[in-house]
Design an enzyme around this catalytic site. Structure first.
Site, PDB file in Angstrom:
ATOM      1  N   SER A  27       2.873 -69.261  -6.027  1.00  0.00           N
ATOM      2  CA  SER A  27       3.677 -68.659  -4.973  1.00  0.00           C
ATOM      3  C   SER A  27       5.178 -68.728  -5.243  1.00  0.00           C
ATOM      4  O   SER A  27       5.708 -69.760  -5.668  1.00  0.00           O
ATOM      5  CB  SER A  27       3.372 -69.342  -3.637  1.00  0.00           C
ATOM      6  OG  SER A  27       4.194 -68.798  -2.627  1.00  0.00           O
TER       7      SER A  27
ATOM      8  N   LYS B  72      -6.300 -64.437   5.064  1.00  0.00           N
ATOM      9  CA  LYS B  72      -5.668 -63.502   5.988  1.00  0.00           C
ATOM     10  C   LYS B  72      -6.602 -62.987   7.074  1.00  0.00           C
ATOM     11  O   LYS B  72      -6.173 -62.717   8.197  1.00  0.00           O
ATOM     12  CB  LYS B  72      -5.058 -62.332   5.226  1.00  0.00           C
ATOM     13  CG  LYS B  72      -3.877 -62.720   4.345  1.00  0.00           C
ATOM     14  CD  LYS B  72      -3.238 -61.491   3.704  1.00  0.00           C
ATOM     15  CE  LYS B  72      -2.046 -61.864   2.844  1.00  0.00           C
ATOM     16  NZ  LYS B  72      -1.364 -60.685   2.302  1.00  0.00           N
TER      17      LYS B  72
ATOM     18  N   ASP C 257       3.237 -57.788   6.195  1.00  0.00           N
ATOM     19  CA  ASP C 257       3.010 -57.006   4.981  1.00  0.00           C
ATOM     20  C   ASP C 257       3.236 -55.523   5.245  1.00  0.00           C
ATOM     21  O   ASP C 257       3.817 -54.813   4.419  1.00  0.00           O
ATOM     22  CB  ASP C 257       1.582 -57.206   4.466  1.00  0.00           C
ATOM     23  CG  ASP C 257       1.377 -58.552   3.805  1.00  0.00           C
ATOM     24  OD1 ASP C 257       2.354 -59.125   3.290  1.00  0.00           O
ATOM     25  OD2 ASP C 257       0.224 -59.037   3.792  1.00  0.00           O
TER      26      ASP C 257
ATOM     27  N   GLY D 248      -7.433 -56.198   1.899  1.00  0.00           N
ATOM     28  CA  GLY D 248      -6.459 -56.438   2.949  1.00  0.00           C
ATOM     29  C   GLY D 248      -5.118 -55.790   2.673  1.00  0.00           C
ATOM     30  O   GLY D 248      -4.456 -55.290   3.594  1.00  0.00           O
TER      31      GLY D 248
ATOM     32  N   ASN E 128     -10.948 -45.816  -4.016  1.00  0.00           N
ATOM     33  CA  ASN E 128     -11.428 -47.110  -4.501  1.00  0.00           C
ATOM     34  C   ASN E 128     -12.646 -46.882  -5.384  1.00  0.00           C
ATOM     35  O   ASN E 128     -13.381 -45.902  -5.208  1.00  0.00           O
ATOM     36  CB  ASN E 128     -11.807 -48.017  -3.316  1.00  0.00           C
ATOM     37  CG  ASN E 128     -12.063 -49.448  -3.737  1.00  0.00           C
ATOM     38  OD1 ASN E 128     -11.182 -50.105  -4.296  1.00  0.00           O
ATOM     39  ND2 ASN E 128     -13.257 -49.940  -3.490  1.00  0.00           N
TER      40      ASN E 128
ATOM     41  N   LEU F 105     -16.612 -46.345  -3.297  1.00  0.00           N
ATOM     42  CA  LEU F 105     -16.178 -45.401  -2.269  1.00  0.00           C
ATOM     43  C   LEU F 105     -16.523 -45.898  -0.871  1.00  0.00           C
ATOM     44  O   LEU F 105     -15.762 -45.664   0.073  1.00  0.00           O
ATOM     45  CB  LEU F 105     -16.816 -44.032  -2.509  1.00  0.00           C
ATOM     46  CG  LEU F 105     -16.441 -42.925  -1.530  1.00  0.00           C
ATOM     47  CD1 LEU F 105     -14.934 -42.687  -1.529  1.00  0.00           C
ATOM     48  CD2 LEU F 105     -17.190 -41.634  -1.870  1.00  0.00           C
TER      49      LEU F 105
END
Length: 294
Positions: A22, A73, A109, A137, A157, A160
């Site tokens: 991080s 998350k 985000d 996410g 993606n 699908l």
């Protein structure tokens, strides 16, 4: 501000697994210094099984809250007392804010991406076509930012069905601007104003890319390719986009903007995004960082 014995008055954290990569501690410590606040920020590795206890610990006096990164998350949602509209829409929390014993979940985000795109020179034309790569996410946060910004979004993606799940879950604030899912070959490349990589491609292998370069050649010259990945600073996707004559940016701006918004939510201090970005200069590469991670 500090306590009478000189110890820091404020504490904030990152919960992730892993957490060693991080860059958030560097940014937030710089923000505390800029704002004149005596605070600490630590990145902690929290295993999924330990998340409930770690979240509960945020209710302690002096704790401002925490950022969340992979894999927490979505898992944190039922552990919180309230959620922002963005967190509910995205279905994920990346910022927990502690106020008087209550924990509020937010998602910075989404607005972080929006602000980073402004900085990158993206022109928000109503009804523009945008292609989002990925279905996790980070992709959900991108869809939220873009569709709320009156953009038509196509989710692409490899699986699908996962892209279709995002489109099915999304309740557009204005029915004039759509979210659809299509296989790559059927996406509107010839009319796209923006391509956002929200997938994990390239994280562990710098030669990996989420997209066959032939699709890039179908994009208009004005198209911006925005890769949420920021380590490495130049991904294969960015290199191939530039070779095709396109503008390309990495995710460092999004990282800084989402951090700025989280810090403001915790402290009320509106620290310039330049403070967060400047804290990231001359970095020693800590290894790959997940897309959309803190």
């Amino acid at each position: 501000m500090s306590l009478p014995d000189g110890t820091p008055a404020f504490h904030a954290f990152l919960y992730a697994d892993p957490a060693a990569h991080s860059l958030s501690p560097r940014m937030h410590r710089a923000a505390f210094a800029h704002a004149g606040l005596n605070g600490t920020y630590d990145a902690l590795r929290v295993a999924p099984a330990d998340l409930p206890g770690a979240v509960e610990a945020l209710r302690r006096p002096g704790v401002l809250g925490a950022n969340l990164s992979l894999p927490h998350k979505e898992a944190a949602l039922p552990l919180l007392d309230s959620l922002s509209s963005a967190a509910r829409a995205v279905g994920a929390v990346n910022t927990i804010v502690h106020r008087d014993g209550q924990l509020h979940g937010d998602n910075t985000d989404s607005p972080g991406l929006r602000d980073a795109l402004y900085d990158a020179g993206y022109i928000w034309e109503e009804g523009a076509e945008v292609i989002v790569l990925g279905a996790g996410g980070a992709a959900r946060a991108a869809v939220h930012a873009l569709n709320c910004g009156q953009q038509n979004v196509t989710v692409v993606n490899r699986t699908l069905e996962r892209a279709q799940a995002i489109a099915a879950d999304w309740h557009a604030p204005d029915a004039h601007f759509q979210v659809t899912a299509l296989p790559a070959h059927a996406a509107p490349w010839e009319s796209a104003a923006l391509v956002v990589n929200a997938s994990s491609a390239g994280l562990n292998d710098p030669d990996q890319t989420p997209l066959d370069a032939t699709f890039l050649t179908r994009l208009p010259a004005r198209t911006l390719v925005y890769d949420m990945v920021y380590k490495p600073a130049e991904t294969r996707l960015m290199r191939e986009a530039r070779a095709a004559g396109l503008n390309a940016e990495n995710g460092l701006g999004m990282l800084a903007h989402q951090a700025r918004l989280a810090f403001r939510a915790w402290t009320g201090a509106d620290v310039p995004v330049s403070v967060f970005l400047n804290a990231l200069t001359d970095l020693t590469d800590p290894g790959p960082a997940p897309a959309g991670s803190a």
